[in-house]
Design an enzyme around this catalytic site. Structure first.
Site, PDB file in Angstrom:
ATOM      1  N   HIS A  64      -9.207   4.114  -1.114  1.00 43.88           N
ATOM      2  CA  HIS A  64      -7.859   3.559  -1.106  1.00 43.88           C
ATOM      3  C   HIS A  64      -7.662   2.522  -2.208  1.00 43.88           C
ATOM      4  O   HIS A  64      -7.796   1.332  -1.981  1.00 43.88           O
ATOM      5  CB  HIS A  64      -7.568   2.949   0.269  1.00 43.88           C
ATOM      6  CG  HIS A  64      -6.174   2.408   0.422  1.00 43.88           C
ATOM      7  ND1 HIS A  64      -5.082   2.936  -0.242  1.00 43.88           N
ATOM      8  CD2 HIS A  64      -5.693   1.372   1.174  1.00 43.88           C
ATOM      9  CE1 HIS A  64      -4.005   2.250   0.084  1.00 43.88           C
ATOM     10  NE2 HIS A  64      -4.341   1.299   0.937  1.00 43.88           N
ATOM     11  N   CYS A 117       0.822  -1.213   0.000  1.00 45.99           N
ATOM     12  CA  CYS A 117       0.000   0.000   0.000  1.00 45.99           C
ATOM     13  C   CYS A 117       0.854   1.259   0.000  1.00 45.99           C
ATOM     14  O   CYS A 117       0.351   2.369  -0.151  1.00 45.99           O
ATOM     15  CB  CYS A 117      -0.958  -0.006   1.178  1.00 45.99           C
ATOM     16  SG  CYS A 117      -2.121  -1.379   1.089  1.00 45.99           S
TER      17      CYS A 117
END
Lengths: 405, 476
Positions: free
Chosen positions: A345, A85
């Site tokens: 996200h 991420c």
């Protein structure tokens, strides 16, 4: 060792809306983000000499070819990077190093993720077979929440918060993120929520509930970068930003197995901040930063990251949260964009999206003028992959360019 | 003198009450409850528990053989005893074997072990009986079957229970059976199999034993023998002349159920927990014939008292909330298809680190003395390279450092309680918590290890079964 500070500029940026785009595929996301960045910088694909593309784990893509094929870049170097991420920060770092070495003059850094083709919610495709298949990783594939929740439990216990008090504290973070996101036209979640809603939401991994978790989704972000001395050519008005620092701290991976690992401070985040502050010459981040975009995949992630970066004293997040210090009008606005929590996200795109927020704020072009901060000079984009005890953390500090010499 | 040097037993923590079954099927099903192995348990993990219980106070390196008796070894082709051996951390240069296909395999293994010891081929042999039989839903077996295990360390010195004689009968008989591919059990008419099977064949072996050694029922302090239910058990005791009140070891039907291969051995463990030096015990098992033994308890029995055994495990239990949880635990239904990608563990990976996975070996850095898991080349504390000694962690206890409760994990029994455990004497273990009460978890609580299945292998891409030690609250 030389600092990267102010050597590299960002002269154009693009960011797609983040959300569940059933009708868009990776090519659409890449082209949309790149087009906005191209138009912003006044360039075309022909001007790009090298590119860095970041995405985490996708069935439909491998290598840099996904970027070259989407944009029809013709036989230039394209580097695919991946730091889970925290991939976005790594695309910027690669691009900045390519420019600082003077190997290239104009480059593209682009991060994207198409998470909603998986057929199931949450993150799931990143794990199988990749991490420790028997020990640790296997029993809870998709269990990022459970891993961050370990830190929440420990934080509450260490600082004497009852589960109720702890959850209420985290709830205030999510309420703030949704409030900010509700006024951001490109954000995924634009509904405002209350502390009671957060408290009463279904538990995902105790103590974290539904509203403690960000939404994974689709999106892409892109930046056109060049060396600072060339930036005036693209933006004669000087409304570009420069990279003050680009830091990555890759953890040695077995933090959670060490008896001296506390879960309540993240060593990788501390280390990346230390690198970044040194590079940027920052001594008091809380005072010197106009805003921080923090990797808040979970409410607790924002809280512990802000403490680990020294923006708030360890164990004192409650004081800041209760006083509103992290809100838009507060001492140090955290995630004025809505953050990962509300903006969304798409793993590989989030790091670039954080820089995009600063870029627009600096230019006075924050979408929805009610979100516009005043006197924006320097910002921090914190982008982190992995889980407590096993992080790779990227911190990009961006700001006002030095005066023209 | 050859006999039992030590003993142990294990009963899964979950119990399914016959009242719950009765309410599911809408008919009376008697009183009591049965033990149910959790989703992460099978005959192998049950066996490991009993072996570990039996090895309390004994050096695991002294064991020269391990025989696993079970009708439910999870592999059709591949030995299971070798997995139990690896988890128990017995030496590699020992004889291991599975004894299967009959609930009498427990005593088949016992006799084979006695022969090996008498022949001087082995000094100590572990015999463990373990079963996890799956009864067909709403069948006569469903309220009766239970899961459990018992283990006996046999040897020729330090004998706590001598085995003084035996008598066997082999009979061709179809009472209960499963053929290749049968998921559930067949049975011939119960009246026939009781009259001509259980109540005839087992007494035939016992009478043979009496005659051979010139004994009668009166010579025994206790009788321990297999039967499929309480009524048959009582009928056999009566026919052999045992006094139901004073001589017959209480069978386990109302508390554990018919644990198949493990039933007679578990009942024997219960008897040994109460036995005094000098007691003579009749021990008999059944299945395609019967084996009967004369046991005599010695003074050494007092040295092997501190077992969890039957008493400890019987007292420590959790009720299964409902039949649905039971269906999940025993994987009885067909479940919804799952779009998430299949997980796959390479067997080479498990094999390379087999000591780390099966026997839970961590390592202690010779430079900084820190204990760490999993295996490393470079110390995670001081970065010294390749300077470790191996240390077994599976028998250590620890304290809960932090935890979370995942409601959506890819796990059969939700929620998944993820835990970080600090071990006594050093070392931190990242794990999940099994056999836990979700409402009763707190930082600092004491935990221990248990050998369990992990679901990244056989249910998904790899096709083989993965095992790993998980944390659990101290069982008893």
């Amino acid at each position: 060792m030389e600092s990267l500070k102010d050597k590299v500029a960002i002269v154009g940026m693009g960011c797609t809306p983040f959300g569940e785009f059933w009708d868009k595929d990776p090519v659409d996301l890449i082209v949309d983000a790149a087009t906005e960045a191209y138009e912003d910088a006044g360039v075309t694909s022909k001007d790009i000499q090298a590119a860095w593309v970041g995405y985490t784990s996708q069935d439909t893509a491998m290598t840099g070819i996904i970027l070259a094929s989407a944009l029809q870049l013709q036989f230039i170097p394209v580097t695919r990077v991946e730091n889970a991420c925290g991939t976005g920060a790594e695309t910027f770092r690669g691009a900045a190093l390519g420019l600082a070495s003077k190997t290239y003059d104009v480059v593209l850094a682009l991060g994207w993720e198409k998470m909603k083709d998986a057929g199931f919610g949450g993150i799931g495709q990143a794990y199988p077979g990749k991490w420790h298949p028997v020990y640790g990783a296997a029993p809870e594939v998709g269990g990022a929440v459970a891993r961050y929740a370990l830190a929440a439990t420990k934080y509450f216990s260490r600082y004497g918060l009852s589960p109720e008090e702890g959850k209420r504290l985290l709830a205030q973070i999510s309420v703030k993120s949704h409030y900010n996101g509700s006024r951001n036209p490109k954000a995924m979640l634009r509904n405002r929520i209350t502390v009671e809603q957060v408290m009463n939401a279904p538990i995902i991994a105790w103590p974290l509930g539904l509203f403690d978790c960000c939404g994974v989704c689709d999106g892409a972000s892109a930046a056109i970068m060049c060396r600072t001395e060339d930036a005036w050519h693209f933006r004669p008005n000087g409304d570009f930003i420069t990279i003050k620092a680009s830091a990555i701290a890759c953890g040695p991976g077995w933090g959670k197995e060490r008896m001296n690992y506390e879960y309540t401070t993240w060593e990788e985040t501390e280390a990346a901040a230390k690198q970044a502050y040194a590079m940027a010459g920052i001594t008091n981040p809380r005072k010197e930063l106009s805003l921080a975009e923090v990797h808040d995949c979970f409410s607790v992630a924002e809280m512990i990251a802000v403490e680990s970066m020294g923006i708030c004293e360890k164990g004192h997040a409650k004081d800041d949260i209760d006083s509103g210090a992290w809100e838009q009008g507060g001492e140090i606005p955290i995630n004025v964009s809505g953050g990962l929590k509300a903006f969304g996200h798409p793993a590989g795109a989030s790091g670039g999206r954080e820089v995009y927020e600063f870029y627009k704020q600096f230019q006075g072009k924050a979408e929805d003028s009610s979100r516009q901060l005043k006197d924006v000079k320097m910002g921090l984009a914190h982008n982190q992959g992995g889980h407590p005890g096993n992080f790779v953390c990227g911190i990009t500090i961006i700001g006002e360019p030095p005066s023209r010499s | 003198m050859v006999g039992i040097v030590s003993y142990g037993a294990y009963i899964p923590i979950y119990r399914l009450s016959r009242d719950t079954l009765a309410s599911v099927w809408g008919k009376p099903l008697g009183r009591g409850e049965r033990a149910v192995a959790s989703a992460d348990e099978d005959s192998i993990t049950l066996a490991v528990e009993a072996v570990v219980d039996a090895m309390r106070g004994f050096d695991r390196a002294t064991v020269d053989g391990i025989y696993l008796a079970s009708t439910t070894t999870p592999y059709r082709e591949k030995q299971s005893a070798s997995i139990v051996r690896a988890a128990a951390d017995f030496r590699e240069d020992i004889f291991s074997a599975d004894f299967s296909n009959s609930v009498r395999s427990c005593t088949n293994a016992l006799t084979a072990a006695l022969h090996a010891i008498k022949a001087g081929e082995a000094k100590r042999v572990m015999v463990v009986a373990s079963d996890c039989r799956l009864p067909a839903p709403n069948s006569d077996f469903e309220p009766i079957f239970g899961d459990g295990s018992a283990a006996f360390l046999l040897g020729s010195s330090d004998v706590a229970v001598s085995i003084d004689g035996s008598f066997s009968v082999s009979s061709e008989f179809h009472d209960v059976w499963r053929k290749e591919g049968d998921k559930y059990h067949w049975a011939w008419e119960d009246r026939f199999i009781k009259d001509e099977g259980y109540q005839k064949i087992l007494p035939q072996a016992v009478q043979g034993l009496f005659k051979k050694f010139n004994l009668t029922a009166k010579d025994f302090a206790k009788a321990v023998f297999y039967a499929p239910d309480s009524r048959t058990h009582a009928a056999i005791a009566k026919s052999l002349g045992f006094d139901a009140k004073t001589q017959v070891q209480v069978p386990l039907f109302d508390s554990v159920g018919d644990t198949g291969t493990a039933l007679a051995p578990m009942t024997l463990v219960a008897a040994l927990e109460e036995a005094k030096a000098g007691d003579k015990i009749l021990f008999a098992s059944y299945g395609d014939g019967a084996d009967a033994y004369i046991l005599t308890v010695t003074d050494n029995i007092e040295k092997v008292r501190d077992r969890r055994g039957m008493k400890g495990h019987l007292a420590s239990k959790m009720d299964l909330a409902n039949y649905g949880v039971y269906l999940q635990m025993r994987d009885i239904m067909e479940w919804a298809p799952d779009l998430r990608p299949k997980r796959r563990s390479p067997f080479t990976f498990v094999w390379r680190d087999r000591k780390m996975f099966y026997a839970l070996y961590g390592q202690k850095c010779r430079q900084c003395s820190q204990i760490q898991y999993p295996k490393q080349r470079v110390c995670i504390y001081c970065q010294a390279r390749d300077d470790f000694e191996e240390i077994r962690l599976s028998d250590k206890q620890g304290k809960l450092f932090t935890y979370s409760i995942d409601e959506r994990a890819r796990e059969i029994i939700l929620p998944l309680v993820r835990v970080v455990v600090d071990l006594e004497g050093g070392g931190r273990y990242y794990s999940s918590l099994t056999d836990r009460d979700v409402d009763n978890i707190e930082i600092g609580m004491p935990l221990e290890f248990t050998f369990r299945l992990v679901f990244d292998g056989y249910k998904e891409g790899s096709g083989f079964r993965n095992y790993l030690w998980k944390a659990r609250p101290i069982r008893c």
